[in-house]
Design an enzyme around this catalytic site. Structure first.
Site, PDB file in Angstrom:
ATOM      1  N   ASP A   1      -1.331   6.808   6.426  1.00 18.50           N
ATOM      2  CA  ASP A   1      -2.402   5.872   6.106  1.00 18.50           C
ATOM      3  C   ASP A   1      -2.533   4.965   7.326  1.00 18.50           C
ATOM      4  OD1 ASP A   1      -4.029   3.821   5.264  1.00 18.50           O
ATOM      5  OD2 ASP A   1      -2.830   3.292   3.508  1.00 18.50           O
TER       6      ASP A   1
ATOM      7  N   TRP B   1       0.820  -1.206   0.000  1.00 15.70           N
ATOM      8  CA  TRP B   1       0.000   0.000   0.000  1.00 15.70           C
ATOM      9  C   TRP B   1       0.854   1.255   0.000  1.00 15.70           C
ATOM     10  CZ3 TRP B   1      -4.142  -1.710  -1.808  1.00 15.70           C
ATOM     11  CH2 TRP B   1      -4.621  -2.976  -1.434  1.00 15.70           C
TER      12      TRP B   1
ATOM     13  N   LYS C   1     -11.774  -1.851   8.771  1.00 12.26           N
ATOM     14  CA  LYS C   1     -10.985  -2.662   9.695  1.00 12.26           C
ATOM     15  C   LYS C   1     -11.466  -2.450  11.135  1.00 12.26           C
ATOM     16  CE  LYS C   1      -8.067  -2.996   6.102  1.00 12.26           C
ATOM     17  NZ  LYS C   1      -7.826  -4.170   5.272  1.00 12.26           N
TER      18      LYS C   1
END
Length: 355
Positions: free
Chosen positions: A166, A99, A190
């Site tokens: 992030d 990511w 999440k």
């Protein structure tokens, strides 16, 4: 048989969050309409937005001068939107996994990107420590938790320039010093909500510094000015976020989430280290508390599928590791229980005894 959800995302949610959201889907606030069909501008929905923002600010102790907005597009859209709003000339990125690499790729459309360090050569089995962040960078971008590889940065880093993070897979799992960041963004699926909404925490005074003309939807100020309602927001995911924030607060807040994260991780990592069949995949000091990755030892490699089937029969869901790592991954987000982790540990012990 009881099921234990270890999926990496979309992931486990507290039972009461699911139940309360389901009730509102059937009948929102006694209106006779479903949460799925009400107008986002209905008088009953504005309090949902207001309380959601207020709870996030309270739980993370966000200082004055920051806005909280809700957008679609996931963290993947933020890989582009962050540099569009903040990259003037140069940005620094720490490459700790898939990511982070994707975020770097998108940032290069807007200016110079400096990779200050990377653990790619070691298949991202550690978080780099020895690097220098250019003092003239507009920001330093980090990915705090790496869901695929199982590493995590669980503290604020010292940086000569503002941080941007992030935090998609570990936000709300620990206290955060938000004042050190220009922006924090997180796909909610999440620890915050069902999939479909992204939370962005942004420092107001640093917006509007880039010289480029920003499309209306890409400019964070658009969404701040309209309270995340410039366009139709993802109503149901935002409501599930509200219920999750209520749950986190009722459980004792992010300090309690942090304590539980350590408790769950200690139980599982201790078994991984003890069990002769398995070993962890990352450096011990960088082990994630959210995504616990482990593989079979080489001499037992042929038993990998057998263990997966064995654990699945015991009710373990979503423990297959990402193809980049292989083996197994037990995602232990806030709603995961000690009972669930102990059930996995019992399966590992029983499998060891059998084989």
């Amino acid at each position: 048989m009881k099921k234990y959800n270890f999926n990496a995302g979309p992931s486990i949610l507290p039972k009461e969050v699911i139940e309360n959201t389901a009730k509102q889907i059937l009948d929102f606030n006694g209106s006779g309409l479903s949460l799925m069909e009400i107008s986002h501008r209905a008088k009953d929905f504005q309090p949902v937005m207001d309380e959601s923002v207020a709870l996030i600010k309270e739980l993370l102790d966000i200082p004055n001068g920051y806005s909280v907005i809700f957008l679609g597009g996931g963290a993947s859209l933020q890989f582009m939107q962050i540099p569009a709003n903040f990259l003037v000339k140069k940005a620094a990125y720490l490459n700790t996994g898939t990511w982070a690499k994707k975020a770097m790729k998108e940032a290069k459309f807007f200016g110079e990107v400096i990779e200050v360090a990377s653990s790619a050569d070691a298949n991202y089995t550690f978080v780099p420590k020895d690097y220098t962040v250019p003092a003239d960078a507009d920001y330093f971008h980090i990915t705090t938790n790496n869901t695929i590889y199982g590493t995590e940065i669980r503290k604020e880093l010292d940086s000569p320039v503002p941080l941007i993070a992030d935090m998609s897979s570990d936000i709300m799992s620990r206290p955060v010093d938000v004042s050190k960041y220009n922006a924090i963004y997180a796909g909610a699926q999440k620890n915050m909500a069902m999939a479909g909404v992204t939370c962005i925490i942004v420092k107001d005074e640093v917006l509007g510094k880039v010289q480029r003309n920003l499309p209306t939807m890409i400019d964070y100020r658009t969404h701040i000015d309209k309270g995340s309602m410039f366009n139709t927001p993802p109503v149901v995911p935002i409501y599930s976020l509200l219920e999750t924030m209520r749950w986190v607060k009722a459980q004792g807040g992010v300090k309690e989430m942090d304590r539980r994260a350590h408790e769950r991780a200690d139980i599982l990592y201790n078994e991984i280290d003890r069990n002769k069949l398995f070993h962890g995949t990352v450096n011990e000091e960088d082990r994630s508390l959210m995504n616990i990755c482990f593989v079979m030892n080489d001499e037992y490699k042929e038993l990998e599928k057998t263990f997966f089937d064995f654990a699945t029969e015991r009710g373990m869901i979503g423990i297959k590791g990402h193809r980049s790592v292989g083996g197994f991954r037990a995602s232990c987000y806030n709603a995961q229980t000690v009972e669930g982790v102990q059930a996995l540990v019992t399966a590992m012990k029983d499998f060891e005894a059998k084989y």
